[in-house]
Write an enzyme that holds these catalytic residues in place. Structure first.
Site, short mmCIF file in Angstrom:
data_model
loop_
_atom_site.label_atom_id
_atom_site.label_comp_id
_atom_site.label_asym_id
_atom_site.label_seq_id
_atom_site.Cartn_x
_atom_site.Cartn_y
_atom_site.Cartn_z
N PRO A 14 0.80 -1.24 -0.23
CG PRO A 14 -0.26 -1.02 2.28
CD PRO A 14 0.76 -2.00 1.08
CG ASN A 15 -0.24 4.39 1.16
OD1 ASN A 15 -1.16 4.86 0.62
ND2 ASN A 15 -0.27 3.97 2.27
NE ARG A 42 4.19 6.69 1.94
CZ ARG A 42 4.37 5.56 2.27
NH1 ARG A 42 4.48 4.57 1.29
NH2 ARG A 42 3.84 5.10 3.42
CE1 TYR A 64 8.75 5.09 3.22
CE2 TYR A 64 7.19 6.98 3.63
CZ TYR A 64 7.75 5.52 3.95
OH TYR A 64 7.08 5.30 4.66
CG ASN A 95 8.45 -1.90 0.82
OD1 ASN A 95 7.86 -2.27 1.78
ND2 ASN A 95 8.82 -0.98 0.25
CB ALA A 112 1.19 0.04 6.68
CG HIS A 142 4.56 -2.03 10.56
ND1 HIS A 142 6.02 -2.27 10.80
CD2 HIS A 142 4.84 -0.93 9.47
CE1 HIS A 142 6.80 -1.79 9.85
NE2 HIS A 142 5.91 -0.71 9.11
CG ASP A 153 -0.43 -17.41 8.50
OD1 ASP A 153 0.61 -17.83 9.30
OD2 ASP A 153 -1.56 -17.47 8.79
CD GLU A 155 10.53 -7.25 6.76
OE1 GLU A 155 10.63 -8.17 7.47
OE2 GLU A 155 10.19 -6.17 7.33
CG HIS A 198 10.90 -2.29 4.92
ND1 HIS A 198 9.80 -2.05 5.05
CD2 HIS A 198 11.22 -3.22 5.48
CE1 HIS A 198 9.12 -3.01 5.48
NE2 HIS A 198 10.23 -3.72 6.14
CG LEU A 199 11.95 2.55 -0.56
CD1 LEU A 199 10.44 2.21 -0.55
CD2 LEU A 199 12.22 3.69 -1.81
CB SER A 200 12.19 4.30 5.61
OG SER A 200 11.17 3.42 6.00
NE ARG A 244 9.70 6.25 8.84
CZ ARG A 244 8.50 6.05 8.08
NH1 ARG A 244 8.89 5.06 7.21
NH2 ARG A 244 7.71 6.93 7.94
NE ARG A 268 6.50 4.70 9.91
CZ ARG A 268 5.77 4.73 9.15
NH1 ARG A 268 5.11 3.72 8.53
NH2 ARG A 268 4.79 5.80 9.20
C1 DQA Z 1 8.12 0.97 4.21
C2 DQA Z 1 8.00 1.41 5.63
C3 DQA Z 1 6.56 1.06 6.42
O1 DQA Z 1 6.81 1.33 7.73
C4 DQA Z 1 5.88 2.01 5.71
O2 DQA Z 1 4.36 1.93 6.17
C5 DQA Z 1 5.61 1.99 4.04
C6 DQA Z 1 6.86 2.20 3.50
C7 DQA Z 1 9.45 1.42 3.42
O3 DQA Z 1 9.68 0.96 2.44
O4 DQA Z 1 10.06 2.19 3.97
O5 DQA Z 1 4.66 2.18 3.56
O6 DQA Z 1 7.74 -0.31 3.94
#
Ligand code: DQA
Length: 147
Positions: free
Chosen positions: A10-11, A18, A23, A74, A77, A80, A87, A98, A100-102, A107, A111
Protein backbone atom coordinates in the site's frame (compact mmCIF):
# COMPACT_ATOMS: atom_id res chain seq x y z
CA UNK A 1 16.80 -18.64 -15.39
CA UNK A 2 15.86 -17.37 -11.92
CA UNK A 3 12.41 -15.76 -11.85
CA UNK A 4 11.66 -13.28 -9.08
CA UNK A 5 8.31 -11.80 -8.11
CA UNK A 6 8.70 -8.26 -6.76
CA UNK A 7 5.73 -7.08 -4.71
CA UNK A 8 5.08 -3.63 -3.29
CA UNK A 9 2.18 -2.94 -0.98
CA UNK A 10 0.00 0.00 0.00
CA UNK A 11 0.89 3.58 -0.91
CA UNK A 12 4.08 2.61 -2.71
CA UNK A 13 2.51 3.66 -6.02
CA UNK A 14 3.01 7.19 -4.62
CA UNK A 15 6.81 6.94 -4.50
CA UNK A 16 8.40 9.99 -6.06
CA UNK A 17 6.05 12.42 -4.34
CA UNK A 18 5.27 10.59 -1.08
CA UNK A 19 7.23 12.12 1.84
CA UNK A 20 10.41 12.53 -0.23
CA UNK A 21 12.47 13.33 2.86
CA UNK A 22 11.83 9.75 3.99
CA UNK A 23 11.31 7.81 0.76
CA UNK A 24 13.27 9.84 -1.79
CA UNK A 25 12.19 11.02 -5.24
CA UNK A 26 12.56 7.83 -7.25
CA UNK A 27 9.26 6.52 -8.59
CA UNK A 28 8.16 2.90 -8.37
CA UNK A 29 8.26 2.70 -12.18
CA UNK A 30 11.93 3.77 -12.08
CA UNK A 31 12.66 1.14 -9.42
CA UNK A 32 10.95 -1.52 -11.53
CA UNK A 33 12.96 -0.50 -14.61
CA UNK A 34 16.22 -0.72 -12.64
CA UNK A 35 15.30 -4.17 -11.34
CA UNK A 36 14.45 -5.42 -14.83
CA UNK A 37 17.85 -4.23 -16.09
CA UNK A 38 19.69 -5.71 -13.15
CA UNK A 39 17.89 -9.04 -13.54
CA UNK A 40 18.57 -9.16 -17.29
CA UNK A 41 22.27 -8.46 -16.70
CA UNK A 42 22.34 -11.51 -14.43
CA UNK A 43 20.35 -13.76 -16.74
CA UNK A 44 17.30 -13.58 -14.49
CA UNK A 45 13.81 -12.12 -14.82
CA UNK A 46 11.56 -10.06 -12.56
CA UNK A 47 7.81 -9.53 -12.53
CA UNK A 48 7.09 -6.33 -10.57
CA UNK A 49 3.63 -5.58 -9.17
CA UNK A 50 2.04 -3.17 -6.68
CA UNK A 51 -1.25 -3.37 -4.84
CA UNK A 52 -3.02 -1.45 -2.11
CA UNK A 53 -5.07 -4.55 -1.30
CA UNK A 54 -3.86 -7.16 1.14
CA UNK A 55 -6.03 -9.83 -0.50
CA UNK A 56 -4.49 -9.20 -3.90
CA UNK A 57 -0.98 -9.49 -2.46
CA UNK A 58 -2.07 -12.74 -0.80
CA UNK A 59 -3.47 -14.06 -4.09
CA UNK A 60 -0.23 -13.25 -5.90
CA UNK A 61 1.92 -14.90 -3.23
CA UNK A 62 -0.37 -17.92 -3.17
CA UNK A 63 0.19 -18.49 -6.90
CA UNK A 64 4.02 -18.31 -6.99
CA UNK A 65 4.80 -22.02 -6.88
CA UNK A 66 6.06 -23.35 -10.18
CA UNK A 67 6.17 -19.84 -11.68
CA UNK A 68 8.78 -18.04 -9.55
CA UNK A 69 11.92 -19.02 -7.65
CA UNK A 70 11.89 -16.24 -5.05
CA UNK A 71 10.22 -13.03 -3.98
CA UNK A 72 11.00 -9.50 -2.83
CA UNK A 73 8.28 -8.00 -0.68
CA UNK A 74 7.90 -4.42 0.46
CA UNK A 75 4.61 -4.85 2.27
CA UNK A 76 4.39 -1.18 3.29
CA UNK A 77 2.30 -0.76 6.42
CA UNK A 78 1.00 -4.35 6.10
CA UNK A 79 4.51 -5.27 7.32
CA UNK A 80 3.46 -4.22 10.78
CA UNK A 81 -0.04 -5.73 10.81
CA UNK A 82 -0.41 -8.73 8.55
CA UNK A 83 -0.18 -12.22 9.98
CA UNK A 84 -1.89 -13.32 6.76
CA UNK A 85 1.08 -12.20 4.62
CA UNK A 86 3.45 -13.98 6.95
CA UNK A 87 1.37 -17.17 6.68
CA UNK A 88 1.26 -16.87 2.89
CA UNK A 89 5.07 -16.54 2.60
CA UNK A 90 5.51 -19.51 4.89
CA UNK A 91 2.87 -21.52 3.05
CA UNK A 92 4.49 -21.25 -0.38
CA UNK A 93 7.98 -21.89 0.96
CA UNK A 94 9.87 -19.74 -1.58
CA UNK A 95 12.73 -17.54 -0.34
CA UNK A 96 11.38 -14.07 0.32
CA UNK A 97 13.40 -10.94 1.12
CA UNK A 98 11.69 -8.19 3.13
CA UNK A 99 12.42 -4.78 1.59
CA UNK A 100 11.99 -1.23 2.90
CA UNK A 101 13.18 2.07 1.54
CA UNK A 102 13.36 3.58 5.01
CA UNK A 103 14.68 1.92 8.14
CA UNK A 104 11.41 1.21 9.98
CA UNK A 105 13.20 0.30 13.19
CA UNK A 106 14.59 3.83 13.47
CA UNK A 107 11.13 5.39 13.10
CA UNK A 108 7.86 5.40 15.08
CA UNK A 109 7.34 2.57 17.58
CA UNK A 110 4.56 0.91 15.54
CA UNK A 111 7.04 0.40 12.68
CA UNK A 112 9.56 -1.40 14.86
CA UNK A 113 7.76 -4.72 14.67
CA UNK A 114 7.60 -6.69 11.44
CA UNK A 115 4.96 -9.41 11.27
CA UNK A 116 6.56 -10.89 8.15
CA UNK A 117 10.26 -10.94 9.10
CA UNK A 118 10.15 -14.41 10.63
CA UNK A 119 8.93 -15.88 7.34
CA UNK A 120 11.63 -14.13 5.26
CA UNK A 121 15.19 -15.26 4.57
CA UNK A 122 16.61 -11.73 4.77
CA UNK A 123 15.77 -8.06 5.04
CA UNK A 124 17.14 -4.96 3.28
CA UNK A 125 16.07 -1.62 4.72
CA UNK A 126 17.21 1.97 4.85
CA UNK A 127 18.94 2.39 1.49
CA UNK A 128 16.09 4.26 -0.20
CA UNK A 129 15.17 3.03 -3.66
CA UNK A 130 18.48 1.11 -3.74
CA UNK A 131 17.09 -1.29 -1.12
CA UNK A 132 15.20 -3.10 -3.89
CA UNK A 133 18.29 -3.58 -6.09
CA UNK A 134 20.44 -4.68 -3.16
CA UNK A 135 17.76 -7.16 -2.12
CA UNK A 136 17.53 -8.53 -5.67
CA UNK A 137 21.32 -8.99 -5.83
CA UNK A 138 21.27 -10.87 -2.54
CA UNK A 139 18.35 -13.06 -3.54
CA UNK A 140 19.90 -13.89 -6.93
CA UNK A 141 23.20 -14.79 -5.21
CA UNK A 142 21.25 -17.12 -2.97
CA UNK A 143 19.30 -18.67 -5.85
CA UNK A 144 22.48 -19.08 -7.95
CA UNK A 145 24.23 -20.79 -5.06
CA UNK A 146 21.39 -23.29 -4.86
CA UNK A 147 21.33 -24.29 -8.53
C1 DQA B 1 8.00 1.11 4.16
C2 DQA B 1 8.03 1.32 5.67
C3 DQA B 1 6.65 1.11 6.27
O1 DQA B 1 6.68 1.33 7.66
C4 DQA B 1 5.66 2.08 5.65
O2 DQA B 1 4.37 1.83 6.14
C5 DQA B 1 5.68 2.06 4.16
C6 DQA B 1 6.98 2.01 3.49
C7 DQA B 1 9.36 1.43 3.51
O3 DQA B 1 9.58 1.01 2.39
O4 DQA B 1 10.20 2.11 4.12
O5 DQA B 1 4.66 2.18 3.50
O6 DQA B 1 7.71 -0.24 3.89
Amino acid sequence: MARVLVLSGPNLQLLGTREPAIYGRTTLAEIHAELAELAAARGAAVDCRQSNHEGELLDWIGAVRGVFDGMLLNAGAFTHTSYALRDAIQAVGLPCVEVHLSNPEAREPFRRRSRIAAACVAKVAGFGARSYALALEGLLDRLDARS
